[in-house]
Scaffold this motif. Structure first.
Motif, PDB file in Angstrom:
ATOM      1  N   TYR A 229       0.836  -1.208   0.000  1.00  0.00           N
ATOM      2  CA  TYR A 229       0.000   0.000   0.000  1.00  0.00           C
ATOM      3  C   TYR A 229       0.863   1.248   0.000  1.00  0.00           C
ATOM      4  O   TYR A 229       0.646   2.183  -0.785  1.00  0.00           O
ATOM      5  CB  TYR A 229      -0.895  -0.055   1.235  1.00  0.00           C
ATOM      6  CG  TYR A 229      -1.856   1.104   1.392  1.00  0.00           C
ATOM      7  CD1 TYR A 229      -2.617   1.584   0.340  1.00  0.00           C
ATOM      8  CD2 TYR A 229      -2.021   1.703   2.643  1.00  0.00           C
ATOM      9  CE1 TYR A 229      -3.519   2.622   0.506  1.00  0.00           C
ATOM     10  CE2 TYR A 229      -2.923   2.741   2.819  1.00  0.00           C
ATOM     11  CZ  TYR A 229      -3.665   3.197   1.754  1.00  0.00           C
ATOM     12  OH  TYR A 229      -4.553   4.225   1.927  1.00  0.00           O
ATOM     13  N   ILE A 232       2.598   1.970  -3.373  1.00  0.00           N
ATOM     14  CA  ILE A 232       1.704   2.615  -4.348  1.00  0.00           C
ATOM     15  C   ILE A 232       1.592   4.103  -4.048  1.00  0.00           C
ATOM     16  O   ILE A 232       1.637   4.947  -4.949  1.00  0.00           O
ATOM     17  CB  ILE A 232       0.324   1.953  -4.328  1.00  0.00           C
ATOM     18  CG1 ILE A 232       0.412   0.501  -4.784  1.00  0.00           C
ATOM     19  CG2 ILE A 232      -0.666   2.728  -5.187  1.00  0.00           C
ATOM     20  CD1 ILE A 232       0.766   0.326  -6.232  1.00  0.00           C
ATOM     21  N   TYR A 315      -7.317   2.104  -4.111  1.00  0.00           N
ATOM     22  CA  TYR A 315      -6.542   0.926  -3.687  1.00  0.00           C
ATOM     23  C   TYR A 315      -7.331   0.101  -2.680  1.00  0.00           C
ATOM     24  O   TYR A 315      -7.354  -1.136  -2.753  1.00  0.00           O
ATOM     25  CB  TYR A 315      -5.210   1.376  -3.080  1.00  0.00           C
ATOM     26  CG  TYR A 315      -4.269   0.236  -2.778  1.00  0.00           C
ATOM     27  CD1 TYR A 315      -3.288  -0.140  -3.686  1.00  0.00           C
ATOM     28  CD2 TYR A 315      -4.363  -0.481  -1.591  1.00  0.00           C
ATOM     29  CE1 TYR A 315      -2.425  -1.195  -3.419  1.00  0.00           C
ATOM     30  CE2 TYR A 315      -3.506  -1.532  -1.309  1.00  0.00           C
ATOM     31  CZ  TYR A 315      -2.545  -1.882  -2.228  1.00  0.00           C
ATOM     32  OH  TYR A 315      -1.699  -2.933  -1.954  1.00  0.00           O
ATOM     33  N   PHE A 350      -2.641   0.727 -12.010  1.00  0.00           N
ATOM     34  CA  PHE A 350      -1.964   0.089 -10.881  1.00  0.00           C
ATOM     35  C   PHE A 350      -0.990  -0.963 -11.390  1.00  0.00           C
ATOM     36  O   PHE A 350      -1.119  -1.451 -12.525  1.00  0.00           O
ATOM     37  CB  PHE A 350      -2.988  -0.579  -9.952  1.00  0.00           C
ATOM     38  CG  PHE A 350      -3.721   0.390  -9.049  1.00  0.00           C
ATOM     39  CD1 PHE A 350      -3.293   1.692  -8.892  1.00  0.00           C
ATOM     40  CD2 PHE A 350      -4.841  -0.014  -8.353  1.00  0.00           C
ATOM     41  CE1 PHE A 350      -3.958   2.576  -8.066  1.00  0.00           C
ATOM     42  CE2 PHE A 350      -5.527   0.854  -7.520  1.00  0.00           C
ATOM     43  CZ  PHE A 350      -5.075   2.152  -7.379  1.00  0.00           C
TER      44      PHE A 350
END
Length: 558
Positions: A229, A232, A315, A350
């Protein structure tokens, strides 16, 4: 008089390692002289002896001998403090149900030991925090059956420790074999309805770190996996945030600045990077829950850093949907009119291991009913749960009720390290899911009874209204609605009433002008304390409040 003493002072020694045969150990090994056991009734100095005879191989090492005697050691190396299982079980339930802080509970144990303040006992609060964190995590593993799995704890899959919703559609679990081929009028039975929102009460100050306070089982329950996480988020740039106008812009129409600013979605996005964040590692959390049964979804929670940004919410949504890719979805979000724009394109950017395949036709976006009134009317009817086929009486506000349940612990989790905070929040969410699951049979029974009564009442009202209308109008309206439902962006909205009269704002301006003109006349005397404009404004406000409260009552109790 009674004189306070201890069993240790009276000569009692507790022998470990022989609990199964109740035999005296021929070679006892004394524990540390200052060994302390903390139980439900306070702190106790205890004399312990480990097994050192031929039975030691079966008894285990020192830590195992303590655990088999229902004593949880504070450390795994030469422990001199232990907490009883009864104490840990008691605190665990008290914290989950009563939201009692760890500090208050431990302080009460100290007061039970000595409430005079004469003796200054050695502080074991940090040890208690560490043991409770381990206890919470071990309980989650135990309840998920990880102790009996051949792969052990290390084989735990992402989201496996979360308590799933038994009523949401799960293929090969609670859906019939032919669920994908049912007729269109029955497809609503197999739609997953989820709600997305952010809570800025669940902050965390920038204290400690994962090196000092590690996360146990990151990504195994409700929080997204922390490392991926953050990777990203590190690659995110502010200019990457997609800002689009309302969906009507896709069809060649434009909106005025006043219309755009009146939409709560734009307000939320425009202030996403201006949330107070100095001194905080997390300014809140974003989450995804099932909207009909209000279960927290596995890997459906993530920390926010700068308000409700797209990158965070995208996300979190992707992570939560990994187990629900084959079912159609209704997604409720208070800024769905903006967030849904180019969502699939943003997800496609992504990294490959994060992307998920969501067909455009498999997802519908809606705005929760209480939040819907904050948006402008134009271009928003397709986002209304009142007009969406298959939505039933879902209000989309269930996630707000979940925030209300968790907020009593927000003050204590704010000052925790990252690992302890995640462990506490996930434990509370797991408890909330379990209570929902345990009570679901009674909940569904009560809702069915209420639905039967309400159906009869509203059917009578609907039939009475229908009988009072002209058949030609009914046929024409039904045709318009059917066409709009088939193509809500291409057909005229049948739920917007066209009016050529003055708007409310224009009416207020005209009445204000008339009052000001009348008050300038010589000898003018007001007949009442409240002016005509004030009287009309007050009446409209009362009507708005009545409607808002009726919607709130409906969402909370129905």
């Amino acid at each position: 008089m009674f004189e306070h003493t201890t069993l240790k002072a009276l000569g009692l020694t507790i022998q470990l390692g022989h609990r199964h045969d109740q035999q005296a150990c021929p070679n006892p090994i004394p524990a540390r002289a200052d060994f302390t056991v903390i139980d439900l009734n306070g702190r106790h100095p205890v004399s312990l002896a480990y097994c050192g005879c031929d039975n030691a191989a079966n008894a285990g090492d020192y830590v195992q001998q303590l655990l088999r005697f229902d004593l949880y050691p504070a450390t795994d190396c030469e422990p001199n403090t232990a907490f009883t299982y009864a104490l840990l079980e008691h605190y665990h339930i008290q914290s989950l149900q009563g939201k009692i802080s760890m500090y208050d509970y431990y302080t009460s144990l100290e007061r039970m030991t000595d409430n005079t303040g004469i003796e200054k006992a050695r502080d074991r609060y940090k040890s208690f925090m560490r043991v409770v964190a381990q206890w919470r995590h071990l309980k989650m593993l135990q309840r998920a059956g990880r102790g009996h799995d051949p792969s052990g704890v290390d084989g735990t899959s992402p989201g496996e420790l979360a308590v799933p919703c038994p009523a949401c559609p799960h293929p090969a679990f609670n859906l019939p074999p032919n669920w994908e081929s049912v007729s269109d009028d029955l497809k609503y039975l197999y739609i997953l309805t989820v709600a997305i929102d952010a809570c800025f009460r669940l902050k965390r100050r920038d204290v400690s770190g994962v090196d000092k306070n590690p996360i146990l089982g990151s990504g195994w329950a409700y929080f997204v996996e922390d490392t991926g996480y953050k990777e990203i988020l590190l690659g995110y740039r502010k200019e990457d945030e997609v800002r689009l106008i309302l969906p009507t812009a896709r069809h060649g129409t434009s909106l005025t600045v006043a219309q755009i600013s009146s939409c709560t979605g734009f307000s939320a996005l425009d202030h996403a990077d201006s949330k107070f964040s100095r001194g905080y590692d997390a300014t809140g959390v974003g989450a995804v829950v099932c909207a009909r049964h209000e279960f927290w979804l596995a890997q459906g929670v993530g920390d926010l850093q700068k308000g409700e940004r797209y990158i965070n919410m995208d996300y979190i949504f992707v992570s939560a949907m990994r187990e629900h890719l084959v079912t159609n979805k209704i997604v409720s979000y208070d800024i769905a009119c903006q967030w849904s724009q180019s969502l699939l394109e943003r997800i496609a950017k992504f990294p490959p291991h994060v992307q998920i395949d969501i067909p455009q036709s498999s997802i519908s976006y809606v705005i929760p009913k209480l939040h819907f009134r904050s948006h402008i009317q134009q271009g928003h009817s397709p986002y209304s749960l009142n007009y969406l086929r298959g939505a039933g009486r879902t209000d989309g506000e269930g996630i707000e009720r979940r925030w209300w349940d968790i907020q009593p612990i927000a003050a204590s989790t704010k000052v925790m390290g990252p690992g302890q905070r995640q462990g506490v929040l996930e434990d509370h969410w797991g408890y909330a899911n379990w209570r929902k699951r345990a009570d679901m049979s009674w909940t569904l029974r009560d809702r069915l009874k209420a639905a039967i009564t309400a159906h009869a009442e509203h059917a009578a009202l609907f039939n009475a209204l229908t009988s009072s209308l002209q058949p030609d109008n009914i046929s024409r309206w039904a045709t318009q609605i059917a066409a709009w439902e088939a193509d809500p962006w291409g057909e005229d909205d049948p739920y917007i009433v066209s009016s050529g009269g003055l708007t409310e704002v224009e009416t207020m301006q005209e009445l204000t002008s008339e009052e000001q003109k009348a008050s300038t006349v010589v000898g003018y005397i007001a007949l009442h304390d409240v002016s005509p404009l004030g009287f009309i404004t007050m009446g409209l406000q009362i009507e708005d409040q009545k409607y808002a409260w009726s919607m709130l009552y409906s969402s909370l109790y129905h």
